[in-house]
Design an enzyme around this catalytic site. Structure first.
Site, PDB file in Angstrom:
ATOM      1  N   TYR A 173      -0.036 -41.617   5.583  1.00  0.00           N
ATOM      2  CA  TYR A 173       0.459 -40.922   6.766  1.00  0.00           C
ATOM      3  C   TYR A 173      -0.679 -40.481   7.688  1.00  0.00           C
ATOM      4  CZ  TYR A 173       5.317 -41.314   5.714  1.00  0.00           C
ATOM      5  OH  TYR A 173       6.559 -41.844   5.523  1.00  0.00           O
ATOM      6  N   HIS A 222       6.490 -35.915   1.804  1.00  0.00           N
ATOM      7  CA  HIS A 222       6.169 -37.239   1.282  1.00  0.00           C
ATOM      8  C   HIS A 222       5.262 -37.174   0.050  1.00  0.00           C
ATOM      9  CE1 HIS A 222       8.244 -39.452   4.338  1.00  0.00           C
ATOM     10  NE2 HIS A 222       7.614 -38.809   5.308  1.00  0.00           N
TER      11      HIS A 222
END
Lengths: 757, 757
Positions: free
Chosen positions: B278, B436
């Site tokens: 990310y 996440h």
């Protein structure tokens, strides 16, 4: 190639030209020289020692070229470094004790490699330390060999060696060691020569050719190593009887021996019946002995023998590789093996030297190494001005059997324009291929570029890994890898073809019905197998098709027709590589896993899921390395789609956990499997974009099928459609056919017709 | 980088020099020019239009260089080709209808990419067809956007967009589209500009920053995309209020907004708490907005902010990659992603331009592409005389948390001299990493060169593959990939850390105890986690050791100490990649397979086999790409060794069939797992030779363990031995320690000691 008078004249002119230009100015006519010098492998004059692979004059030329020819220099340095290390480590000739992988086994293998390397080093440097190393090691063998019994770890029902547990290793030892001896023999005293020749070479040759006569006379690669070793020894020892036995068999009646092996073991295209993995191995003694024969008995014209069979065999084994250069892994084969292997350096160098075949240069260039020999010298010189290009792989029909009548192999290759890669379909309808053959008739496999998409398992073996049963073939090679279910073909009633009996299978072969592999848009092959099961006839037709829309990759139409008077279960299995993405049918995954069956390979598959379809098209899509593939199948409500994964009844983790997708038909007499196998899209992780993740096939129809014709039709989503008519009987490329299906009349000429709309 | 007066003087001198040399003779002072020109990103003068990434003068320079600078030319041609194709295809702005992967979704994504490409094409060519394309498309959006409701396919509990089902996509659309508009705005009539600015940009910015205020003020990558889009729009529309809200949060109180995000989302070394996968994605808005701020509010010195945090963040994400350039796949991550991704082209170009950091050039060289921007221009010029070299990956300790106190990551890298490759061990003791994140504290993974040896599964997702739940995270991402058992760490009582509760896990982090990653022979890190389970403290120490014999590869000593007042089951799992070769213990393989457990990820593992050992060393050896690896473990008679394979309770074939090897201890309070993980040999298929197929570890001993010290000893087959002493408490690099074990006294200074004999 044999030097004709005109060649010699051109050669002399070239040499004159070179001398002149070198004298006058810094400008050479090298490129012209090169063209013809390629084939320059001299036959030595009679009064010199016999030569197997490298003459004194060739050695001198190599020495002169080392400074300017990098590949030659590197190849030589590798041998010299090996020899230097061996000399530092000293000589050890242990009493034979261990099986394959064990110390004494590996040491004797290393010894012949080191003697050969020292022989090369001696020829180029003339430094006596190298010849002394070979001499002393051979004297150590001379001390030990005559007293040796059969190897203590010999296997039952397997020809034994003395230095090694297998006789085969003994022959390989001789092939290498006689070359080493030949290279240094000028430097050995007459007395030592006598000792070595009598106590080593005659003894080993006798053991191989007399004590192990059965193997020596075998039409088999073990036999080839044996006759090559003994024949080359015969030349070096000037023992023509030994040579003749190698050439013509123990009885010199030409019923066995090297020439008979060339006659029997290859098809007219040079396909070796055990398959490419073993062909690679066999090509080394074939080519080394061939070279020795050419140098010592040029009148035999061995490289011309059987319409240049040896040259064809080298080309054929190279063509039998995927886009990584790995051999198509059918029969017992390790997938790691490719054409960079040392056997094919020797073989391709010799083939280049004698056939002057420049199509081989890309391979020799990829080798980045040559053998230090007359042949290697030719290649090294040719590579000096070679512009790197890819080895050209072609679509080929390769027949099997000495007369080309025992089925064969089709390699269908078609460019995938979008990706600048090839789609390759291999269709195998070859003979059993002896003891290493698998029960895999009418099997198919598919490659996309360098990726295996539908695979052949290859052999269950971890070569030379001691912990995996000494690196031998594993029990699962027999119980899984050889069985029909391990292959992408139909297994009947959960029983392998011929009941997995090699003898029965070896007696009959599948038959080629028709083929056309030269067409740009459509390559097609049809073959039949009528003996694998008692009451069943099978015919498979594989067509590789470039669709109308050339932006889409080519696809495969696979029509597998089975006829029987009795009811059976037909399982068409596909060992796909990748990850399931979607199906258009429902399936149920099991919560506990049990083997798919109890025997004939089925016991090794965990049954994962079974599906059924309520319409007549079953689509299965999977992802492999970011690309999508689908098998679309004509099915009925009774068809079963079965997913499984390999690894059951595998107590020692010997099997890979490979996936398979099976189409199962129960209680069928006649049946036609119709499948479209298509690559159709990709995932780009950089762009995070997905193109064409779904199959393009909308309908598959079996329009007609009887003993004379099969007509199938595939309709794509954009309504593009492909109607393939196949003739099942009385094949004739010029015959006209008419079939009426309902109101529609199909007319065509020849054995097949593809109509595209 | 900001242009100081001395830079400007040097620049002028360079330009003078260039002009002179070009006039006089064909010899240039290019190389000197290059050195300083790298950082040449001009601040436009006030009276021109605001610039986000590419000024008129930069565009002119790019145009001039196209002929001579291949990388610039290719990068531009790619954009131009895209724009040309888009113009041919025409403009379509569909009513939003489909979710991710569907037509309208993909079309709106394509639209912003095409507008951006056309903007670039216009700036370089000044051909009005490009500006017209952008203008007309924006007018079409202006027609539609003001009337749009929330997207019909929005997800519950997920911020919605209008053009897209997710608000995030709307922000990304704005970041791209405002740049496109900025590039062509000179060519748009005042009237159209007004329409576009009022009906598109103000509306979208309002939707993102006001209607979706919650996301806009989030300290999260979704927030970063939002503020970047709105802030850049503010500059272009000369709306400083909009800019200020982006910089300082909706209330302009600096409690949220871009600067706060920089403060909160990164550790002092620039590690982004969601992890590298990310971080890659987040770096794009961080750097693009950073660049826009630097150009429009240079006084903010954004690239100097927080000790050059943005620059560090780019370097850190690049270091967090394996030898293929793929991001270490922890947390939700797709393994296919590497640093060639477009986000990192933008980010590394901007970092190079503003920090003049030549260590980035190997990456930009590998990209073989630059962004068409002032930053890309700097890189393209620097690459013109760049000698290709590898990007230098270092051993690093990277802390987590805004103050660096929330644990972190250790990247231990040591050359494997024999193979000219690196062995890389990743040790993760970082914070949860938000939604996440995975429950993977104290997890370890191992790479040998480019190969994953002990893996992190990554995310269960097939990005953008429609048939796999629209390309979203799959259910198995939660039930398997996030669970502790999916990672190479200890699972207690078959329950994940923190009961797999993100909120609980986010409140506390593991702690670094000590580390030394700079040593050539020994890199060591120790970390503890005391909150993941109620009554349990865990400490793991990972040491990467170059053995005494430098011909052998480095190995890992892994000491995992657990203490508890109560009895538990401890499962230390290793997700190994490869094929089992041997064990030194007996195991029984199951004939039917059942899941290993019922929940917390265990339900997804098929239990294949369980073994026990009657001595205290368990060795498990596997093969990966022709190389051998072993885990040697200290065990007792009660220990169980469990083999499993992934794929149970996976009704849609969403999981890969990966293998795992688990050490299981039952009914233990305190326990120390001691493992040696070693690469140790290889199989050479060309030579058919096997080297060192067996583990070298003969004994493992736990000499001492209490709350203060752990001392372990590994003895190798050649009697080489390694004694590692670890301090468990009161860490101080200068403190002296003495421990007496039986008669032997261990003395050392510092937090650890490795004694080698």
């Amino acid at each position: 190639m044999i030097l004709s008078p005109s060649h010699i004249i051109r050669l002399r002119l070239d040499i004159l030209c070179l001398a002149l230009t070198l004298c006058i100015l810094n400008f050479s006519c090298k490129s012209e020289l090169k063209t013809d010098a390629k084939a320059e492998v001299k036959t030595e004059t009679k009064n010199q020692k016999p030569v197997l692979s490298l003459s004194n004059s060739e050695a001198n030329e190599i020495k002169e070229l080392l400074n300017s020819n990098e590949i030659l220099n590197n190849s030589f340095e590798e041998q010299k470094t090996k020899a230097d290390k061996a000399i530092v480590n000293g000589i050890e000739v242990p009493v034979p004790k261990d099986p394959g992988g064990g110390y004494s086994h590996e040491k004797h293998k290393r010894n012949y490699g080191e003697m050969y390397a020292a022989g090369i080093a001696y020829m180029i440097t003339r430094d006596s330390k190298y010849s002394e190393f070979v001499t002393n090691m051979l004297l150590a063998y001379a001390d030990m060999y005559p007293q040796l019994p059969l190897h203590p770890k010999r296997k039952e029902n397997h020809p034994a060696g003395k230095l090694f547990w297998q006789g085969l290793n003994e022959s390989v030892w001789l092939v290498n060691t006689i070359q080493a001896y030949n290279l240094v023999s000028d430097a050995i005293s007459p007395e030592d020569k006598k000792t070595i020749e009598n106590n080593v070479f005659r003894k080993v040759a006798e053991f191989i050719s007399v004590d192990s006569k059965k193997t020596f006379n075998k039409i088999h690669n073990h036999g080839t190593w044996a006759v090559a070793g003994v024949g080359m020894t015969g030349y070096v020892l000037k023992d023509q009887d030994m040579v003749d036995r190698a050439l013509y068999g123990s009885n010199k009646d030409k019923k066995t021996g090297f020439l008979k092996q060339i006659d029997m073991l290859f098809s007219p295209e040079g396909y070796y019946s055990e398959g490419p993995y073993y062909q690679r191995y066999a090509m080394m003694p074939f080519m080394l002995f061939g070279q020795a024969i050419q140098r010592n008995q040029p009148d035999l014209k061995i490289f011309e023998y059987r319409d240049q069979l040896l040259g064809k065999a080298v080309t054929t084994v190279l063509q039998l590789t995927d886009e990584n250069g790995a051999f198509f892994p059918f029969n017992d084969a390790l997938k790691e093996k490719n054409y960079l292997t040392s056997e094919l350096i020797f073989a391709s160098n010799i083939a280049y030297a004698y056939y002057n075949d420049s199509s081989l240069l890309p391979i020799t260039h990829e080798h980045n190494k040559v053998s230090i020999s007359g042949a290697g010298l030719s290649v090294a010189k040719a590579l000096q001005n070679f512009n790197a290009r890819e080895y050209e792989k072609k679509s080929l029909l390769i027949t099997d059997g000495k007369d080309g009548n025992d089925g064969g192999l089709a390699l269908l290759r078609m460019p995938n324009l979008q990706r600048n890669e090839k789609l390759t379909t291999v269709f195998k309808f070859a003979s059993q291929g002896m003891g290493h053959g698998h029960f895999d008739r009418l099997s198919l496999f598919l490659y996309d570029g360098k990726q295996e998409i539908i695979q052949d398992y290859g052999a269950a073996r971890f070569l030379n890994v001691e912990s995996k049963q000494g690196g031998r073939y594993l029990p699962e090679n027999k119980t899984w890898a050889k069985q029909t279910i391990a292959h992408n073909t139909v297994t009947v009633d959960e029983t392998s073809q011929f009941g997995a009996n090699v003898k029965a299978s070896s007696e009959v072969s599948p038959k080629l019905l028709f083929s056309n592999v030269r067409n740009k848009d459509l390559q097609i092959v049809s073959a039949k197998e009528e003996n694998a099961y008692d009451d069943i006839a099978m015919q498979r037709t594989i067509a590789l098709v470039e669709g109308k829309n050339s932006e889409q990759p080519p696809f495969v139409i696979d029509v597998y027709r089975i006829s029987s008077a009795n009811k059976h279960q037909y399982d068409l299995n596909f060992m796909y590589q990748g990850h399931l993405m979607e199906t258009n049918f429902e399936y149920l995954k099991a919560n506990t896993l049990s083997p798919l069956g109890t025997k004939n390979g089925y016991q090794h598959l965990w049954k994962l899921a079974e599906g059924k379809s309520d319409h007549n098209l079953a689509t299965f899509t999977w992802l492999n390395k970011n690309r999508f593939y689908s098998i679309s199948s004509l099915v009925s409500e009774d068809s079963k789609m079965v997913f499984s994964i390999l690894g059951a009844n595998d107590p020692e983790f010997n099997l890979r956990n490979d996936a398979s997708y099976m189409l199962r038909e129960n209680d069928k007499k006649d049946h036609v499997f119709v499948n479209i196998i298509e690559p159709h899209g990709n995932f780009d992780p950089k762009l995070e974009s997905v193109q064409n993740p779904h199959s393009r096939v909308k309908h598959i129809q079996l329009l007609f099928s009887d003993e004379n014709y099969t007509i199938v039709k595939a309709i794509f989503n954009n309504n593009e459609n492909y109607t393939l008519a196949i003739v099942n009987n009385n094949h004739d490329p010029h015959k006209k056919h008419t079939v009426t299906v309902e109101d529609q009349e199909f007319q065509w000429t020849g054995n097949y017709n593809l109509k595209t709309n």
